[in-house]
Design a protein around this motif. Structure first.
Motif, PDB file in Angstrom:
ATOM      1  N   ASN A  39       0.767  -1.309   0.066  1.00  0.00           N
ATOM      2  CA  ASN A  39       0.088  -0.004  -0.137  1.00  0.00           C
ATOM      3  C   ASN A  39       0.916   1.224   0.181  1.00  0.00           C
ATOM      4  O   ASN A  39       0.848   2.187  -0.742  1.00  0.00           O
ATOM      5  N   HIS A  63      -6.928   7.368  -2.161  1.00  0.00           N
ATOM      6  CA  HIS A  63      -7.713   7.705  -1.074  1.00  0.00           C
ATOM      7  C   HIS A  63      -8.050   6.147  -0.114  1.00  0.00           C
ATOM      8  O   HIS A  63      -8.030   6.202   0.870  1.00  0.00           O
ATOM      9  N   THR A  64      -8.289   5.508  -0.967  1.00  0.00           N
ATOM     10  CA  THR A  64      -8.621   4.035  -0.311  1.00  0.00           C
ATOM     11  C   THR A  64      -7.477   3.429   0.191  1.00  0.00           C
ATOM     12  O   THR A  64      -7.561   2.979   1.192  1.00  0.00           O
ATOM     13  N   CYS A  67      -6.803   5.160   3.540  1.00  0.00           N
ATOM     14  CA  CYS A  67      -7.409   4.618   4.361  1.00  0.00           C
ATOM     15  C   CYS A  67      -7.284   3.338   5.124  1.00  0.00           C
ATOM     16  O   CYS A  67      -7.272   3.104   6.258  1.00  0.00           O
ATOM     17  N   ASP A  68      -7.037   2.369   4.028  1.00  0.00           N
ATOM     18  CA  ASP A  68      -6.783   0.985   4.322  1.00  0.00           C
ATOM     19  C   ASP A  68      -5.431   1.035   5.196  1.00  0.00           C
ATOM     20  O   ASP A  68      -5.316   0.223   5.955  1.00  0.00           O
ATOM     21  N   ASN A 104     -12.787   2.644   8.583  1.00  0.00           N
ATOM     22  CA  ASN A 104     -13.315   1.329   8.256  1.00  0.00           C
ATOM     23  C   ASN A 104     -14.617   1.715   7.252  1.00  0.00           C
ATOM     24  O   ASN A 104     -14.799   0.683   6.201  1.00  0.00           O
ATOM     25  N   THR A 107     -13.664   3.065   3.336  1.00  0.00           N
ATOM     26  CA  THR A 107     -13.077   2.084   2.278  1.00  0.00           C
ATOM     27  C   THR A 107     -14.368   1.733   1.210  1.00  0.00           C
ATOM     28  O   THR A 107     -14.408   1.892   0.184  1.00  0.00           O
ATOM     29  N   THR A 110     -15.620   4.608  -0.480  1.00  0.00           N
ATOM     30  CA  THR A 110     -14.909   5.157  -1.711  1.00  0.00           C
ATOM     31  C   THR A 110     -15.208   4.057  -2.758  1.00  0.00           C
ATOM     32  O   THR A 110     -15.187   4.640  -3.931  1.00  0.00           O
ATOM     33  N   SER A 148     -19.203   8.510   6.747  1.00  0.00           N
ATOM     34  CA  SER A 148     -18.571   7.643   7.561  1.00  0.00           C
ATOM     35  C   SER A 148     -18.656   7.868   9.138  1.00  0.00           C
ATOM     36  O   SER A 148     -18.702   7.165  10.116  1.00  0.00           O
ATOM     37  N   GLY A 243     -16.001  -6.595   2.841  1.00  0.00           N
ATOM     38  CA  GLY A 243     -15.844  -5.585   3.713  1.00  0.00           C
ATOM     39  C   GLY A 243     -17.114  -5.299   4.425  1.00  0.00           C
ATOM     40  O   GLY A 243     -17.160  -5.123   5.662  1.00  0.00           O
ATOM     41  N   ARG A 280      -8.747  -5.734   2.213  1.00  0.00           N
ATOM     42  CA  ARG A 280      -7.801  -4.495   1.960  1.00  0.00           C
ATOM     43  C   ARG A 280      -6.533  -4.914   0.994  1.00  0.00           C
ATOM     44  O   ARG A 280      -5.949  -4.086   0.647  1.00  0.00           O
ATOM     45  N   CYS A 283      -7.694  -4.553  -2.689  1.00  0.00           N
ATOM     46  CA  CYS A 283      -7.737  -3.193  -3.531  1.00  0.00           C
ATOM     47  C   CYS A 283      -6.656  -2.971  -4.325  1.00  0.00           C
ATOM     48  O   CYS A 283      -6.754  -2.667  -5.480  1.00  0.00           O
TER      49      CYS A 283
END
Length: 318
Positions: A39, A63-64, A67-68, A104, A107, A110, A148, A243, A280, A283
């Motif tokens: 990541n 962005h994902t 956040c992950d 949480n 994700t 998004t 969120s 998820g 995650r 992704c």
């Protein structure tokens, strides 16, 4: 914590069960380390290539990843804390869980926005450049975090209103059960999670059906692009499904907790691997490694600049 409980914790580490727990935690650390490395490498790739900064797909994808990455760090820390029995002030636990919960939910929201972007690109191609702009992508990210935070704000408020001031300095093992301890609060938390589940599932199903219809009506020249968009949405749907199953976990864990307290740790370990780590790690595979332009740039930095096919890449603004 009493001396007896401390002694028990010490003996657990040398028992067969303790060794099993340590092995499981070690396995999780290895997996988390691998996913964090991937990541972070992809986030670095996004920031190093300016052409990605004006493309909605890559903005939402980064962005994902962001956040992950934060969520994995926080959730892994909480997992280690829970398995080790380490305590912390309840007030600090509330803040950590609020941030974790926000990330949480960010994700799947998004990913839903990414599916909508593919829907606009395939089903509304003439308006795609107008709708999918960098400014709107940034606005979309703010909306995602606002949505969120709704559940976290409600849960936080419930705890504040139902707890005495002394509760915030109380030392406890950081878990939701130790924060939300009234039955109706647990039911409300579960009901809100199901509401998110239904809304996101409906949106993704809608985009999938529309893209499928566009694929059937597309000309031979557009078949390849439409088919690729269809596969992307389908993979996102699978990833989001994994998820979203986690939104049901509070209800399942509550039922298991009432039946067998010792089984909750085993269940949480399984849930963490299948419904937290797995979505995650998908992704980067679903979006990053399937994108030719992104892979070319990624190879360039992984190979320290020896991969020279990056220069002719031209990425459209949206």
């Amino acid at each position: 914590m009493s001396k007896n409980s401390t002694a028990e914790n010490g003996s657990i580490g040398s028992s067969p069960m303790g060794r099993t727990v340590n092995e499981r935690v070690l396995i999780v650390q290895v997996l988390v380390g691998i996913f964090l490395y991937i990541n972070c490498l992809m986030i670095f790739t996004f920031f190093k290539k300016e052409a990605f900064h004006n493309n909605v797909r890559y903005i939402l994808f980064s962005h994902t990843l962001f956040c992950d990455t934060l969520f994995l760090i926080i959730s892994d820390t909480l997992l280690v804390i829970n398995f080790s029995g380490t305590t912390m002030p309840a007030g600090l636990c509330m803040v950590i869980y609020a941030i974790s919960g926000l990330l949480n939910f960010a994700t799947p929201l998004t990913l839903t926005a990414m599916c909508l972007e593919r829907y606009v690109a395939i089903c509304m191609p003439l308006r795609h450049a107008e709708i999918s702009t960098r400014r709107r992508a940034i606005y979309c990210i703010f909306v995602i975090h606002a949505v969120s935070s709704i559940q976290q704000f409600i849960i936080f408020s419930m705890v504040v209103l139902s707890s005495p001031p002394s509760f915030y300095s109380m030392l406890l093992v950081c878990s939701v059960e130790n924060l939300v301890f009234v039955k109706w609060q647990q039911n409300l938390r579960s009901a809100m999670s199901q509401l998110y589940f239904v809304a996101i599932s409906f949106t993704i199903a809608f985009t999938y059906v529309k893209i499928m219809a566009a694929a059937r009506a597309a000309s031979s020249d557009n078949k390849k692009s439409t088919s690729r968009g269809h596969r992307t949405v389908l993979l996102h749907a699978f990833q989001v499904t994994l998820g979203l199953v986690m939104l049901w976990l509070p209800l399942i864990e509550t039922l298991v907790l009432e039946a067998d307290f010792n089984a909750v740790k085993q269940l949480r370990y399984f849930n963490y691997i299948v419904f937290i780590l797995a979505p995650r790690c998908l992704c980067p595979l679903v979006y990053g490694l399937r994108d030719e332009n992104f892979v070319l740039v990624l190879k360039y930095y992984v190979l320290f600049g020896f991969y020279k096919r990056i220069s002719p890449i031209k990425i459209p603004p949206s």
